[in-house]
Design a protein around this motif. Sequence first.
Motif, PDB file in Angstrom:
ATOM      1  N   ASN A  33       0.849  -1.187   0.000  1.00 47.40           N
ATOM      2  CA  ASN A  33       0.000   0.000   0.000  1.00 47.40           C
ATOM      3  C   ASN A  33       0.894   1.250   0.000  1.00 47.40           C
ATOM      4  O   ASN A  33       1.185   1.806   1.058  1.00 47.40           O
ATOM      5  CB  ASN A  33      -0.915  -0.018   1.232  1.00 47.40           C
ATOM      6  N   PRO A  34       1.315   1.721  -1.174  1.00 48.42           N
ATOM      7  CA  PRO A  34       2.229   2.871  -1.211  1.00 48.42           C
ATOM      8  C   PRO A  34       1.634   4.156  -0.636  1.00 48.42           C
ATOM      9  O   PRO A  34       2.357   4.984  -0.096  1.00 48.42           O
ATOM     10  CB  PRO A  34       2.528   3.046  -2.695  1.00 48.42           C
ATOM     11  N   LYS A  35       0.305   4.331  -0.720  1.00 44.95           N
ATOM     12  CA  LYS A  35      -0.292   5.547  -0.149  1.00 44.95           C
ATOM     13  C   LYS A  35      -0.147   5.551   1.372  1.00 44.95           C
ATOM     14  O   LYS A  35       0.079   6.591   1.978  1.00 44.95           O
ATOM     15  CB  LYS A  35      -1.761   5.640  -0.546  1.00 44.95           C
ATOM     16  N   GLY A  36      -0.305   4.393   1.988  1.00 37.97           N
ATOM     17  CA  GLY A  36      -0.115   4.297   3.427  1.00 37.97           C
ATOM     18  C   GLY A  36       1.327   4.575   3.818  1.00 37.97           C
ATOM     19  O   GLY A  36       1.603   5.186   4.846  1.00 37.97           O
ATOM     20  N   MET A  38       3.284   6.568   2.184  1.00 37.51           N
ATOM     21  CA  MET A  38       3.472   8.011   2.022  1.00 37.51           C
ATOM     22  C   MET A  38       2.957   8.761   3.250  1.00 37.51           C
ATOM     23  O   MET A  38       3.591   9.722   3.703  1.00 37.51           O
ATOM     24  CB  MET A  38       2.745   8.476   0.761  1.00 37.51           C
ATOM     25  N   LYS A  39       1.824   8.330   3.807  1.00 32.89           N
ATOM     26  CA  LYS A  39       1.303   8.967   5.022  1.00 32.89           C
ATOM     27  C   LYS A  39       2.286   8.797   6.182  1.00 32.89           C
ATOM     28  O   LYS A  39       2.500   9.722   6.966  1.00 32.89           O
ATOM     29  CB  LYS A  39      -0.051   8.375   5.394  1.00 32.89           C
ATOM     30  N   SER A  40       2.884   7.621   6.282  1.00 36.95           N
ATOM     31  CA  SER A  40       3.875   7.386   7.332  1.00 36.95           C
ATOM     32  C   SER A  40       5.092   8.269   7.137  1.00 36.95           C
ATOM     33  O   SER A  40       5.653   8.804   8.101  1.00 36.95           O
ATOM     34  CB  SER A  40       4.293   5.923   7.343  1.00 36.95           C
TER      35      SER A  40
END
Length: 107
Positions: A33-36, A38-40
């Motif tokens: 999950n690359p979006k997750g 990015m949030k991290s």
Amino acid sequence: MEIVDIALYIGYALTGLATVLAIVLPLLKALDNPKGLMKSLVGVLVVAGIFGVGFALAGSEVTAAYAKFDVTPFISQMVGASLITAYVFMVGAFVLAIFTEFAKAFK
């Protein structure tokens, strides 16, 4: 070698294994999950930014009482930056807790 020594070495090895797995496995899962991820990354950058501001504001003075413990100006500044960062997060948590209670009261 006594049984206590063996148990301690086993404990050290298991602690090291758990530390490595606690770092590696979430990173492997985050690749799904690359979006997750990015949030991290944004969260880590915010923490690093707050620490950077704390480092810039922290003093590097070393008193005679701490100089005998080999405290250098850099260590003093790192400790000050850590304290400022902790204070910022404590105040932020308090403000968010108050805000949450007021938001719940007016719903």
